[in-house]
Every structure is written in structure tokens, then in C-alpha cells.
Design a protein around this motif. Sequence first.
Motif, PDB file in Angstrom:
ATOM      1  N   GLY A 187       5.662 -10.723  -3.631  1.00  0.00           N
ATOM      2  CA  GLY A 187       5.686 -11.341  -2.310  1.00  0.00           C
ATOM      3  C   GLY A 187       4.299 -11.687  -1.831  1.00  0.00           C
ATOM      4  O   GLY A 187       3.316 -11.537  -2.575  1.00  0.00           O
ATOM      5  N   ALA A 188       4.230 -12.157  -0.574  1.00  0.00           N
ATOM      6  CA  ALA A 188       2.935 -12.516  -0.011  1.00  0.00           C
ATOM      7  C   ALA A 188       2.409 -11.439   0.936  1.00  0.00           C
ATOM      8  O   ALA A 188       1.204 -11.288   1.122  1.00  0.00           O
ATOM      9  CB  ALA A 188       3.033 -13.854   0.726  1.00  0.00           C
ATOM     10  N   GLN A 189       3.331 -10.707   1.541  1.00  0.00           N
ATOM     11  CA  GLN A 189       2.939  -9.618   2.452  1.00  0.00           C
ATOM     12  C   GLN A 189       3.827  -8.432   2.176  1.00  0.00           C
ATOM     13  O   GLN A 189       4.917  -8.308   2.724  1.00  0.00           O
ATOM     14  CB  GLN A 189       3.111 -10.057   3.901  1.00  0.00           C
TER      15      GLN A 189
ATOM     16  N   ARG B  52       4.894   4.795  -9.729  1.00  0.00           N
ATOM     17  CA  ARG B  52       3.955   3.878  -9.120  1.00  0.00           C
ATOM     18  C   ARG B  52       4.729   2.769  -8.421  1.00  0.00           C
ATOM     19  O   ARG B  52       5.802   2.378  -8.884  1.00  0.00           O
ATOM     20  CB  ARG B  52       3.086   3.243 -10.214  1.00  0.00           C
ATOM     21  N   VAL B  53       4.163   2.261  -7.336  1.00  0.00           N
ATOM     22  CA  VAL B  53       4.713   1.077  -6.684  1.00  0.00           C
ATOM     23  C   VAL B  53       3.648  -0.003  -6.766  1.00  0.00           C
ATOM     24  O   VAL B  53       2.517   0.212  -6.329  1.00  0.00           O
ATOM     25  CB  VAL B  53       5.064   1.358  -5.212  1.00  0.00           C
ATOM     26  N   VAL B  54       3.976  -1.117  -7.357  1.00  0.00           N
ATOM     27  CA  VAL B  54       2.970  -2.169  -7.532  1.00  0.00           C
ATOM     28  C   VAL B  54       3.326  -3.362  -6.656  1.00  0.00           C
ATOM     29  O   VAL B  54       4.404  -3.953  -6.789  1.00  0.00           O
ATOM     30  CB  VAL B  54       2.853  -2.596  -9.009  1.00  0.00           C
ATOM     31  N   ARG B  55       2.416  -3.672  -5.744  1.00  0.00           N
ATOM     32  CA  ARG B  55       2.583  -4.856  -4.908  1.00  0.00           C
ATOM     33  C   ARG B  55       2.076  -6.053  -5.705  1.00  0.00           C
ATOM     34  O   ARG B  55       0.887  -6.202  -5.918  1.00  0.00           O
ATOM     35  CB  ARG B  55       1.779  -4.705  -3.620  1.00  0.00           C
ATOM     36  N   VAL B  56       3.014  -6.906  -6.138  1.00  0.00           N
ATOM     37  CA  VAL B  56       2.622  -8.106  -6.885  1.00  0.00           C
ATOM     38  C   VAL B  56       2.399  -9.174  -5.831  1.00  0.00           C
ATOM     39  O   VAL B  56       3.346  -9.830  -5.390  1.00  0.00           O
ATOM     40  CB  VAL B  56       3.715  -8.503  -7.893  1.00  0.00           C
ATOM     41  N   GLU B  57       1.160  -9.295  -5.397  1.00  0.00           N
ATOM     42  CA  GLU B  57       0.941 -10.060  -4.178  1.00  0.00           C
ATOM     43  C   GLU B  57       0.097 -11.312  -4.403  1.00  0.00           C
ATOM     44  O   GLU B  57      -0.914 -11.286  -5.079  1.00  0.00           O
ATOM     45  CB  GLU B  57       0.276  -9.159  -3.133  1.00  0.00           C
ATOM     46  N   HIS B  58       0.604 -12.419  -3.795  1.00  0.00           N
ATOM     47  CA  HIS B  58      -0.116 -13.687  -3.853  1.00  0.00           C
ATOM     48  C   HIS B  58       0.439 -14.577  -2.758  1.00  0.00           C
ATOM     49  O   HIS B  58       1.653 -14.572  -2.507  1.00  0.00           O
ATOM     50  CB  HIS B  58       0.087 -14.353  -5.226  1.00  0.00           C
TER      51      HIS B  58
ATOM     52  N   GLY C  39       4.997 -16.237  -1.180  1.00  0.00           N
ATOM     53  CA  GLY C  39       5.627 -16.096   0.130  1.00  0.00           C
ATOM     54  C   GLY C  39       6.994 -16.741   0.177  1.00  0.00           C
ATOM     55  O   GLY C  39       7.975 -16.126   0.575  1.00  0.00           O
ATOM     56  N   ALA C  40       7.065 -18.002  -0.237  1.00  0.00           N
ATOM     57  CA  ALA C  40       8.368 -18.665  -0.350  1.00  0.00           C
ATOM     58  C   ALA C  40       8.761 -18.571  -1.815  1.00  0.00           C
ATOM     59  O   ALA C  40       7.972 -18.897  -2.702  1.00  0.00           O
ATOM     60  CB  ALA C  40       8.270 -20.123   0.080  1.00  0.00           C
ATOM     61  N   TYR C  41       9.998 -18.147  -2.072  1.00  0.00           N
ATOM     62  CA  TYR C  41      10.424 -17.971  -3.448  1.00  0.00           C
ATOM     63  C   TYR C  41      10.447 -19.302  -4.211  1.00  0.00           C
ATOM     64  O   TYR C  41      11.009 -20.284  -3.735  1.00  0.00           O
ATOM     65  CB  TYR C  41      11.824 -17.352  -3.512  1.00  0.00           C
ATOM     66  N   THR C  42       9.835 -19.321  -5.385  1.00  0.00           N
ATOM     67  CA  THR C  42      10.070 -20.388  -6.360  1.00  0.00           C
ATOM     68  C   THR C  42      10.262 -19.718  -7.721  1.00  0.00           C
ATOM     69  O   THR C  42       9.661 -18.678  -7.999  1.00  0.00           O
ATOM     70  CB  THR C  42       8.891 -21.375  -6.496  1.00  0.00           C
ATOM     71  N   ALA C  43      11.091 -20.316  -8.557  1.00  0.00           N
ATOM     72  CA  ALA C  43      11.326 -19.755  -9.892  1.00  0.00           C
ATOM     73  C   ALA C  43      10.008 -19.713 -10.673  1.00  0.00           C
ATOM     74  O   ALA C  43       9.696 -18.726 -11.337  1.00  0.00           O
ATOM     75  CB  ALA C  43      12.368 -20.586 -10.633  1.00  0.00           C
ATOM     76  N   ASP C  44       9.221 -20.791 -10.565  1.00  0.00           N
ATOM     77  CA  ASP C  44       7.962 -20.836 -11.320  1.00  0.00           C
ATOM     78  C   ASP C  44       7.013 -19.731 -10.878  1.00  0.00           C
ATOM     79  O   ASP C  44       6.414 -19.044 -11.712  1.00  0.00           O
ATOM     80  CB  ASP C  44       7.294 -22.206 -11.146  1.00  0.00           C
ATOM     81  N   GLY C  45       6.849 -19.561  -9.577  1.00  0.00           N
ATOM     82  CA  GLY C  45       5.919 -18.558  -9.050  1.00  0.00           C
ATOM     83  C   GLY C  45       6.307 -17.157  -9.492  1.00  0.00           C
ATOM     84  O   GLY C  45       5.468 -16.391  -9.997  1.00  0.00           O
ATOM     85  N   PHE C  46       7.589 -16.827  -9.301  1.00  0.00           N
ATOM     86  CA  PHE C  46       8.036 -15.468  -9.636  1.00  0.00           C
ATOM     87  C   PHE C  46       7.995 -15.216 -11.144  1.00  0.00           C
ATOM     88  O   PHE C  46       7.641 -14.139 -11.595  1.00  0.00           O
ATOM     89  CB  PHE C  46       9.448 -15.225  -9.074  1.00  0.00           C
TER      90      PHE C  46
ATOM     91  N   VAL D  10       0.592   3.662  -4.569  1.00  0.00           N
ATOM     92  CA  VAL D  10       0.775   2.220  -4.394  1.00  0.00           C
ATOM     93  C   VAL D  10      -0.469   1.492  -4.887  1.00  0.00           C
ATOM     94  O   VAL D  10      -1.585   1.835  -4.504  1.00  0.00           O
ATOM     95  CB  VAL D  10       1.025   1.862  -2.912  1.00  0.00           C
ATOM     96  N   THR D  11      -0.266   0.509  -5.758  1.00  0.00           N
ATOM     97  CA  THR D  11      -1.396  -0.301  -6.211  1.00  0.00           C
ATOM     98  C   THR D  11      -1.064  -1.776  -6.019  1.00  0.00           C
ATOM     99  O   THR D  11       0.080  -2.133  -5.784  1.00  0.00           O
ATOM    100  CB  THR D  11      -1.712  -0.051  -7.706  1.00  0.00           C
ATOM    101  N   VAL D  12      -2.094  -2.620  -6.129  1.00  0.00           N
ATOM    102  CA  VAL D  12      -1.885  -4.054  -5.960  1.00  0.00           C
ATOM    103  C   VAL D  12      -2.176  -4.752  -7.289  1.00  0.00           C
ATOM    104  O   VAL D  12      -3.155  -4.444  -7.959  1.00  0.00           O
ATOM    105  CB  VAL D  12      -2.801  -4.622  -4.860  1.00  0.00           C
ATOM    106  N   PHE D  13      -1.291  -5.659  -7.663  1.00  0.00           N
ATOM    107  CA  PHE D  13      -1.516  -6.493  -8.847  1.00  0.00           C
ATOM    108  C   PHE D  13      -1.630  -7.930  -8.354  1.00  0.00           C
ATOM    109  O   PHE D  13      -0.733  -8.420  -7.671  1.00  0.00           O
ATOM    110  CB  PHE D  13      -0.341  -6.352  -9.819  1.00  0.00           C
TER     111      PHE D  13
END
Lengths: 256, 323
Positions: free
Chosen positions: B43-45, B60-66, B70-77, B171-174
Motif C-alpha cells: 500500500g501507500a500508507q 515479521r510484518v513488512v510494509r511494502v510501501e510505495h 495507493g490505488a490498486y493496479t495489477a502491474d504495481g502489485f 515491523v519493517t518497511v520494504f
Amino acid sequence: MKIVVAIKQVPERDAPLRIDAAGKWIEEADLQWAMNESDAYALEEALQLKEKHGGEVVVLSAGPERVGSTIREALAKGADRGIHVDCDNPAQWDALGMARLLAEAIRGESPDLVLTGLQSDDLGLGQTGVIVAELLGLPHASLILHVEKTDAGLKVKRELEEGWFQEIELPVPAVLTIQSGGNKLRYATLMGIKRAKTKEVRRVTAAELGVASNAVVALERIAVPQKQKSTQMLTGSPKDVAATLVEKLKFEVRVL
Amino acid sequence: MSGVWVVVEERDGRMGRISWEAVATGQELGAQLGVPVCAALPGAQTEALAAELAAKALNRVVRVEHALLGAYTADGFTLALEQLLRAEQPEFVVFPHTYQVRDYAPALAARFGQVLIGDVTQVGTGPVFTRQLMQGRLSGTYCPTGSGPCFVSVQSGAFRADAVKAGTAEVTVFSPVLEAGQLRTRPSEPFRGSAQTVDLGSAQMIVSVGRGIKEAENLPLVQELATALGAELAASRPICDNGWLPMERQVGSSGQTVAPKLYVAVGISGAIQHLVGMKGSQCVVAINKDADAPIFEVADYGIVGDLFEVVPALTEAVKNARQ
Ligand SMILES: Cc1cc2nc3c(=O)[nH]c(=O)nc-3n(C[C@H](O)[C@H](O)[C@H](O)COP(=O)(O)OP(=O)(O)OC[C@H]3O[C@@H](n4cnc5c(N)ncnc54)[C@H](O)[C@@H]3O)c2cc1C
Ligand SMILES: Nc1ncnc2c1ncn2[C@@H]1O[C@H](COP(=O)(O)O)[C@@H](O)[C@H]1O
């Protein structure tokens, strides 16, 4: 617009299902077959796009000899030609293998648009179209109800959960998986059925396409699901069961 | 290889119940295999949701953030999760079977030469995974035979969200590498369908009709039963797809969710997408000619028979009782 529509032949909806001796699939010998429901909507969308914008509709189906009848049905409804990918036991292929087979058959056609159904009524994987897009390196959108051609490509209406929708713009060539209900399905006309007999159906084998099944997941066994809830079955003549049910609704459920 | 990863989904700033069900499944799988379980949250936030996950028994909880997630797209995810999974090399990846997951997880799995074992209802020892076939009339048990990560998505309601074990997780951020140009689709904001004029959600009684009715001309048969009961009329998807009833009367995952005191299912087979919309009903009556129809699985009272005989008899009996 040149459109390829992937159409799967599946057992007729109300067909009685018998599990085969190995317990791995159903007895196919005495089954009736039909076009997968969402694929019929994909075909309809393709035919309407062709009517509006011109072009060609090619139907593609993978399976044994029997799928020829479903290809003919699509031709009778107005598709221009067919591709039959010969393969036995399509249920033993996993989604990736089947998608490879379809993608290789599509590649040589270089279509502007590939349509598949959202989900097959037998295996219900709901994946093949998305993987075909991935293998062909094309953008995709799934659960699509409506397709509109724009200057830049396509604008499509995507179904979300619980009565929500979304619009998506994407360039062509693209792959869309079509959800049922976006259009009204047409019937084949007598003229259409007659014409279908003269239309071209090209046959290719998996080997000619260079694809082997190599499944990474195996369907080990199939079964009739076990009942978890104890349902009270009411038996007797229609009149008797109606009377019994009304009693229940009155005194146990208390809604009457 | 590093154990089990659960990819959870944010919806309107919250985690949907089905994501917790996926976490519970991941924990069960981890316990079976004796391997650690981690969660990925794209997600974005993602900070607030990650804090919720951090109170669960996860490694572990990994925030895959970018910003582009924010808005779902197949390519982004697909791109973002591909990068994470290549770095972490899990054995199993568990998803909730949502419309979003259906849209990208098959492509993601294909990048690893794998397929998604989708819409799973049970996990057995092995592990093996059970899912429905033939619209719920049969079930199939699948076993992974490949060497790569095994991708699995769980059906809504099949696993218990309240079975999620509490604990503490780091919690970590990727931060995936993404560029706007890589996202080939442009999604709009979600919108509602046409204005709803019937509110099935608050109906006390519902008579719901399925494809067993065969033709639009036969609908008065069920309408009469509904009227006799004082119930609302509803339908399965094919009835609305055909335009026989308006879509606002559709019950199921893409229609309305209902929970009346009485739900009478007439000629409805009981596909999961229908069941999720009505299984909260207090009393379910099913009328179907096929004794093995999955609708009987959720019915309190079942009548195996021809609806064209049973429904008129029932209407008659209800009318008499009402007099
Ligand atoms: C992403 C997605 C979303 C979906 N969303 C929804 C949704 O919101 N709502 C929904 O309902 N579906 C939805 N579906 C479709 C769902 O999968 C099923 O296809 C659908 O619910 C089947 O409808 P049905 O039971 O009326 O028809 P069928 O499955 O065809 O069943 C008809 C039943 O009628 C019985 N029957 C036939 N004749 C008689 C007779 N004379 N007397 C008694 N019984 C008879 C048959 O035995 C059979 O069980 C969705 C599917 C997908 C893939
Ligand atoms: N054997 C096949 N031949 C042609 N199209 C297929 C085949 N299998 C799957 N498809 C297409 O892929 C869609 C989704 O199927 P599935 O992933 O099995 O649910 C179907 O609706 C078809 O459009």
C-alpha cells in the motif's frame, strides 16, 4: 480490431456427475457439453465490438475432438474462424500449462485484443486469462462487463464486490477476462449455422506449439463434499411437504 | 527458503475480515510445517494497519510501501510483491481470495513458474489444499509438486478470523522499485451501480429464485409465494444477468448481502458466490430437484423436488395458514 476469444467446453450445467474409478476426475463418456457461461459473454462482447469497429473474431479452444462442436457454435453465432488446440484430458493441465498452450496459439495471430471468460464452470480456476496476459507480456483487466474502444486504447468497466464498479483505461493489445451479464447473448440463426460449416477451423497440437503439460500442482482426488450442517429434509407429496413446512415456519421459525 | 508469508489487503483503511482469515490460515500452515510466518502489507500508507498486525503471532510484518501502490493496479502489485518474494524466498504465500487477488496473484505466481491454488476451503496435512469444483458440486484436493513457492488463496468464510493468534511482531518497511511508466492500466475511483430502490438487507423474509425457474414467464410462480409470505423477491446472478429481474435484487458476492429471518431458495444451486450473500440468514429453506445441490449444505429445511410442483403447493398452504 482483431479479437481472439478463448472458449472452453464444459459439462452441461445440470449434467449428473460421476467420479471416475481413479477418483481423479469425472466420467466423461456420457456427459453433455456446453460453452462455458462467461465465455459466451466474452464472445458476445467480441461480436459487438466487431459490428461497431470492423475486424475479425477468432475463437480458440483447447481440448479433445469434442470441443469442435463448441467452436462450431461460436462460428454459427458469428465468429469468423476457429483454432482448435488438440489436447487430451484438459483437466490434468494446470492453469499455467493451459495458459501456455493458449498463449502460444494466440502469439502467431498478433491480435489487438484477447478475451477470455472470467472463470470456467468446471475447474473454476479463474486464472487462465490473467496468466495468458502475463505470458504474452500484455496488460490485462479482469471481471470486465463492458468494453469501449477509445483513441488511446480501451476503456472498460470492471466489477468489484458488493455492487461497486470501476473504470479502467488501458492500451491495446490487451487481455480482458469477461464477467457474465454485461450483454444480452444472441442465438445462432439458421443462416449462421449453415455458414459455420464452411468457416475455417485450424487444428494444432500441443507438440506443434512446443508446450508440454508439466503441472506444478496436481489434482490428487475429487469427492462429493461432506455435509457439515444437519439439514432437515422434508419428504412426501408436494402438498405434504408444503403443509409440514408451514407448520415449521409457524411454530419453530415463527415467521408466519 | 523462509516459511510462510501472508499477503493481506487494505480496504477503506481497514483490514477486511477475509485478510484475518488468511492470517489464521498462514499461522495454521506455519504450525503444521514448523516454520515462521510473516505478513506483507502492500500500500501507500500502511503504518496504522501494520500496527494492528504487529499485535499478532507473526515473525515479521513488512510494509511494502510505495506511493504508486495507493490505488490498486495489477502491474504495481505484481512488481512490488515479486521483488519482496524474490528477496524472501518463502515456501508458501497465502492470500485472501478477493477480486483484487484474483486480478494479480495468478500473474505473480506465473513469474515464479507457479500457479495459484485459488479459493481454498481446507488445508490438510502434507500440506494439501481442498477447493471446490463444478460450482461446489464436487471438491478437489490439490498437492503442490513444484519446487518453487506455493501460492494459495483462501475462500471468504472458510477459515476463522477469530483463530488468529496474538503475539508481537517486528515491523519493517520494504521499498519496492517502481516507476509510473510500468503501470499500464489506469483505474478510476470505484463507484456504485444504479441507485438502490429495494433494500433487501433489512427484509424480514426473502424468496429468492434461481435458474431452475427456466424462463422469465415462470417468475409469477415465485412472486406469488413471496406475496403470500409478505416477503421480498430476490434472485441469483443468472436471473439478473438475463435481465429477468433488476440487478438490485441480486444476492451474493457481487450483489447484496442479506440476513433475513427466512430465506427461501428456489431452484438455486448454491454456488459460493451466492452463499456468501445469504448464509447469515436465520432460517434457510431450499427447494431443488438435485439432492446433492450445495444449497442444502446451508439449509435448515430441504425439499428435494420439482419447484413447479412444490412452490404452488407451498403458496397455497401459506395462504391457508394466513387466513
Ligand atoms: C466473480 C463472481 C461473482 C459472482 N457473483 C454472484 C452473485 O452475486 N450472486 C449469485 O447468485 N451468483 C454469483 N455468481 C455466479 C455463481 O457462481 C453461480 O453461477 C450462480 O449463483 C448460479 O445461479 P443458480 O443457482 O441460479 O443457477 P444454477 O447453478 O444453474 O442452478 C440451478 C439449480 O436449479 C435446480 N433446478 C433446475 N430445475 C429445477 C426444478 N424444476 N425444480 C427445482 N430445482 C430445479 C438445479 O438442480 C440447480 O441446482 C458469481 C460468479 C463469479 C465468478
Ligand atoms: N481449454 C480451454 N480452451 C479455451 N479456453 C480456455 C480453456 N481453459 C480455460 N480457458 C479460458 O480461460 C477462462 C478461465 O478459465 P479458468 O482459469 O479455468 O477458470 C475460461 O473462461 C476460458 O475463456
